[in-house]
Design a protein around this motif. Structure first.
Motif, PDB file in Angstrom:
ATOM      1  N   VAL A 154       0.858  -1.189   0.000  1.00 26.58           N
ATOM      2  CA  VAL A 154       0.000   0.000   0.000  1.00 26.58           C
ATOM      3  C   VAL A 154       0.893   1.237   0.000  1.00 26.58           C
ATOM      4  O   VAL A 154       1.871   1.311   0.747  1.00 26.58           O
ATOM      5  CB  VAL A 154      -0.924   0.004   1.224  1.00 26.58           C
ATOM      6  CG1 VAL A 154      -1.788   1.264   1.236  1.00 26.58           C
ATOM      7  CG2 VAL A 154      -1.798  -1.243   1.241  1.00 26.58           C
ATOM      8  N   SER A 155       0.578   2.201  -0.833  1.00 31.62           N
ATOM      9  CA  SER A 155       1.356   3.441  -0.881  1.00 31.62           C
ATOM     10  C   SER A 155       1.270   4.170   0.446  1.00 31.62           C
ATOM     11  O   SER A 155       0.211   4.180   1.101  1.00 31.62           O
ATOM     12  CB  SER A 155       0.852   4.348  -2.007  1.00 31.62           C
ATOM     13  OG  SER A 155       1.021   3.724  -3.269  1.00 31.62           O
ATOM     14  N   SER A 156       2.372   4.775   0.859  1.00 33.87           N
ATOM     15  CA  SER A 156       2.420   5.442   2.165  1.00 33.87           C
ATOM     16  C   SER A 156       1.472   6.631   2.244  1.00 33.87           C
ATOM     17  O   SER A 156       0.895   6.918   3.289  1.00 33.87           O
ATOM     18  CB  SER A 156       3.859   5.884   2.464  1.00 33.87           C
ATOM     19  OG  SER A 156       4.341   6.716   1.422  1.00 33.87           O
ATOM     20  N   SER A 157       1.310   7.342   1.144  1.00 34.05           N
ATOM     21  CA  SER A 157       0.371   8.469   1.106  1.00 34.05           C
ATOM     22  C   SER A 157      -0.276   8.512  -0.275  1.00 34.05           C
ATOM     23  O   SER A 157       0.392   8.290  -1.278  1.00 34.05           O
ATOM     24  CB  SER A 157       1.076   9.786   1.398  1.00 34.05           C
ATOM     25  OG  SER A 157       2.068  10.052   0.437  1.00 34.05           O
ATOM     26  N   VAL A 158      -1.564   8.796  -0.296  1.00 29.77           N
ATOM     27  CA  VAL A 158      -2.302   8.783  -1.558  1.00 29.77           C
ATOM     28  C   VAL A 158      -3.059  10.096  -1.727  1.00 29.77           C
ATOM     29  O   VAL A 158      -3.809  10.502  -0.834  1.00 29.77           O
ATOM     30  CB  VAL A 158      -3.311   7.607  -1.608  1.00 29.77           C
ATOM     31  CG1 VAL A 158      -4.009   7.593  -2.953  1.00 29.77           C
ATOM     32  CG2 VAL A 158      -2.611   6.286  -1.355  1.00 29.77           C
ATOM     33  N   ASN A 159      -2.846  10.755  -2.848  1.00 29.64           N
ATOM     34  CA  ASN A 159      -3.572  11.977  -3.173  1.00 29.64           C
ATOM     35  C   ASN A 159      -4.772  11.580  -4.036  1.00 29.64           C
ATOM     36  O   ASN A 159      -4.650  11.444  -5.251  1.00 29.64           O
ATOM     37  CB  ASN A 159      -2.657  12.953  -3.916  1.00 29.64           C
ATOM     38  CG  ASN A 159      -3.302  14.300  -4.142  1.00 29.64           C
ATOM     39  OD1 ASN A 159      -4.520  14.412  -4.277  1.00 29.64           O
ATOM     40  ND2 ASN A 159      -2.483  15.345  -4.201  1.00 29.64           N
ATOM     41  N   PHE A 160      -5.925  11.396  -3.398  1.00 28.60           N
ATOM     42  CA  PHE A 160      -7.104  10.912  -4.126  1.00 28.60           C
ATOM     43  C   PHE A 160      -7.645  11.955  -5.107  1.00 28.60           C
ATOM     44  O   PHE A 160      -8.305  11.604  -6.079  1.00 28.60           O
ATOM     45  CB  PHE A 160      -8.193  10.470  -3.143  1.00 28.60           C
ATOM     46  CG  PHE A 160      -7.869   9.180  -2.449  1.00 28.60           C
ATOM     47  CD1 PHE A 160      -8.019   7.971  -3.109  1.00 28.60           C
ATOM     48  CD2 PHE A 160      -7.394   9.177  -1.145  1.00 28.60           C
ATOM     49  CE1 PHE A 160      -7.709   6.767  -2.490  1.00 28.60           C
ATOM     50  CE2 PHE A 160      -7.081   7.975  -0.512  1.00 28.60           C
ATOM     51  CZ  PHE A 160      -7.235   6.774  -1.177  1.00 28.60           C
ATOM     52  N   GLY A 161      -7.352  13.234  -4.845  1.00 28.82           N
ATOM     53  CA  GLY A 161      -7.749  14.272  -5.801  1.00 28.82           C
ATOM     54  C   GLY A 161      -7.031  14.095  -7.123  1.00 28.82           C
ATOM     55  O   GLY A 161      -7.645  14.171  -8.194  1.00 28.82           O
ATOM     56  N   LEU A 162      -5.713  13.833  -7.062  1.00 31.38           N
ATOM     57  CA  LEU A 162      -4.936  13.588  -8.271  1.00 31.38           C
ATOM     58  C   LEU A 162      -5.404  12.324  -8.978  1.00 31.38           C
ATOM     59  O   LEU A 162      -5.520  12.285 -10.206  1.00 31.38           O
ATOM     60  CB  LEU A 162      -3.448  13.442  -7.924  1.00 31.38           C
ATOM     61  CG  LEU A 162      -2.591  14.713  -7.898  1.00 31.38           C
ATOM     62  CD1 LEU A 162      -1.148  14.357  -7.582  1.00 31.38           C
ATOM     63  CD2 LEU A 162      -2.681  15.460  -9.223  1.00 31.38           C
ATOM     64  N   ILE A 163      -5.689  11.285  -8.186  1.00 30.75           N
ATOM     65  CA  ILE A 163      -6.133  10.020  -8.780  1.00 30.75           C
ATOM     66  C   ILE A 163      -7.460  10.204  -9.504  1.00 30.75           C
ATOM     67  O   ILE A 163      -7.678   9.620 -10.578  1.00 30.75           O
ATOM     68  CB  ILE A 163      -6.216   8.930  -7.697  1.00 30.75           C
ATOM     69  CG1 ILE A 163      -4.803   8.518  -7.283  1.00 30.75           C
ATOM     70  CG2 ILE A 163      -7.002   7.712  -8.192  1.00 30.75           C
ATOM     71  CD1 ILE A 163      -4.728   7.447  -6.240  1.00 30.75           C
ATOM     72  N   ALA A 164      -8.346  11.045  -8.952  1.00 25.45           N
ATOM     73  CA  ALA A 164      -9.621  11.323  -9.621  1.00 25.45           C
ATOM     74  C   ALA A 164      -9.380  12.028 -10.956  1.00 25.45           C
ATOM     75  O   ALA A 164     -10.059  11.747 -11.958  1.00 25.45           O
ATOM     76  CB  ALA A 164     -10.509  12.178  -8.725  1.00 25.45           C
ATOM     77  N   LEU A 165      -8.397  12.932 -10.997  1.00 20.81           N
ATOM     78  CA  LEU A 165      -8.063  13.618 -12.245  1.00 20.81           C
ATOM     79  C   LEU A 165      -7.486  12.636 -13.268  1.00 20.81           C
ATOM     80  O   LEU A 165      -7.788  12.718 -14.461  1.00 20.81           O
ATOM     81  CB  LEU A 165      -7.054  14.743 -11.980  1.00 20.81           C
ATOM     82  CG  LEU A 165      -7.595  15.977 -11.243  1.00 20.81           C
ATOM     83  CD1 LEU A 165      -6.462  16.933 -10.914  1.00 20.81           C
ATOM     84  CD2 LEU A 165      -8.662  16.690 -12.076  1.00 20.81           C
ATOM     85  N   PHE A 166      -6.664  11.712 -12.785  1.00 20.25           N
ATOM     86  CA  PHE A 166      -6.125  10.676 -13.678  1.00 20.25           C
ATOM     87  C   PHE A 166      -7.250   9.810 -14.234  1.00 20.25           C
ATOM     88  O   PHE A 166      -7.236   9.451 -15.416  1.00 20.25           O
ATOM     89  CB  PHE A 166      -5.122   9.799 -12.927  1.00 20.25           C
ATOM     90  CG  PHE A 166      -3.708  10.309 -12.965  1.00 20.25           C
ATOM     91  CD1 PHE A 166      -2.976  10.254 -14.135  1.00 20.25           C
ATOM     92  CD2 PHE A 166      -3.118  10.836 -11.831  1.00 20.25           C
ATOM     93  CE1 PHE A 166      -1.668  10.721 -14.183  1.00 20.25           C
ATOM     94  CE2 PHE A 166      -1.809  11.305 -11.862  1.00 20.25           C
ATOM     95  CZ  PHE A 166      -1.081  11.245 -13.026  1.00 20.25           C
TER      96      PHE A 166
END
Length: 322
Positions: A154-166
């Motif tokens: 599991v990634s240590s930190s996840v930017n879900f805003g960026l993932i939504a843009l991706f």
């Protein structure tokens, strides 16, 4: 191979453009070149500053330094994989969809529905495609873990805003490549030639379009062409493009932003999980190109093609009995 003729091929037969294979292929190369220029314009402008900074950092611009093509490609890939560059690049692929539609409408003078863009059963076919694409990539990753080729964390930190843009970007990017290679090129060929030629040539063209990506080789070309065959058969089975668009989009998103694997050699980016290669075998890991260049992808796509051929054969028999 039996000539598979979905309704869209019959609709594409009524065109004002030349039906000679050589002319169709030259036209496609020209259209594809225009698309590449249109898609690259904004990302190129955005990346000029960061790329220059990277060149300065690596000392490439110092007097007397002759940097190699490999060095410049590595720097370009590093910059292109940054979210501030990669996300706009994904959204700019919308030009591919628009230009391919414009060409079909204005030059071949045939309806958009002949590209497989039908309203009927759009939602259920798209949702099914999302499930199929995510499942296929998950099986590929699972096979690498079971065999010890890779590990996952599991990634240590996840930017879900960026993932939504991706996610939004990959929805556009996957759709664009399907409209270019299958919606436009395959149906153009299918309208005047045997379906095997339409499927095969469009699939190989799709593979060759990735020739400039890091880690590209003949085996990668084979796998990408196999994906093209799989997508083409899906479109022919359902007689619309939406399932293939969904499969393509979620395949890339799941690979890159869920499992954390380089998508077609573009480098690692923001992801929920991180998959790390434990093997040095290019055949097993795909090397710099990523998991799409591995034997596990070959196995899963091969099984997918076999299933679709079975379903198409069954569909043909049912139509013949009616």
């Amino acid at each position: 191979m039996r000539d598979l003729r979905p309704k869209m091929f019959d609709e594409a037969e009524n065109t004002h453009a030349s039906q000679k294979l050589a002319v169709q292929m030259i036209a496609f190369i020209i259209v594809f070149a225009v698309i590449m220029l249109a898609e690259a314009l904004i990302p190129s402008i955005i990346s000029m500053g960061p790329l220059r900074e990277e060149f300065i950092k690596q000392g490439y611009l110092e007097e007397g330094h002759n940097f190699t093509i490999a060095e410049s490609m590595a720097s370009a890939t590093k910059i292109a994989s940054q979210p501030k560059i990669m996300i706009p690049s994904l959204y700019c692929t919308l030009f591919g969809t628009l230009i391919s539609i414009l060409y079909v409408r204005a030059f071949e003078v045939r309806p958009v529905r002949s590209m497989g863009a039908r309203k009927r059963r759009l939602v259920p076919h798209y949702l099914l495609g999302l499930a199929v694409g995510a499942a296929m990539m998950s099986i590929i990753v699972l096979l690498t873990i079971i065999t010890g080729v890779s590990s996952i964390s599991v990634s240590s930190s996840v930017n879900f805003g960026l993932i939504a843009l991706f996610l939004g970007g990959f929805f556009i990017q996957g759709m664009s490549e399907e409209f270019i290679f299958r919606g436009y090129f395959m149906t153009t060929l299918g309208g005047s030639h045997h379906s095997a030629a339409a499927i095969g040539l469009s699939a190989v063209a799709f593979g060759l379009a990735h020739a400039g990506n890091p880690g590209f080789d003949l085996f990668v070309l084979f796998n990408l062409s196999l994906f093209g065959v799989f997508a083409a058969l899906n479109i022919i089975l359902f007689d619309d493009i939406w399932g293939a668009c969904a499969i393509h989009s979620i395949w890339n998103f799941t690979q890159g932003n869920f499992y954390g694997i380089s998508v077609s050699g573009t480098g690692n980016t923001e992801s929920v999980l991180r998959t790390t290669a434990k093997s040095s075998s290019r055949l097993l890991t795909g090397g710099d190109f990523g998991i799409e260049g591995s034997i596990f992808t070959t196995i899963v796509l091969g099984a997918g093609v076999a299933i679709l051929l079975y379903l198409l054969n069954k569909q043909q028999k049912e139509k013949a009995e009616q």
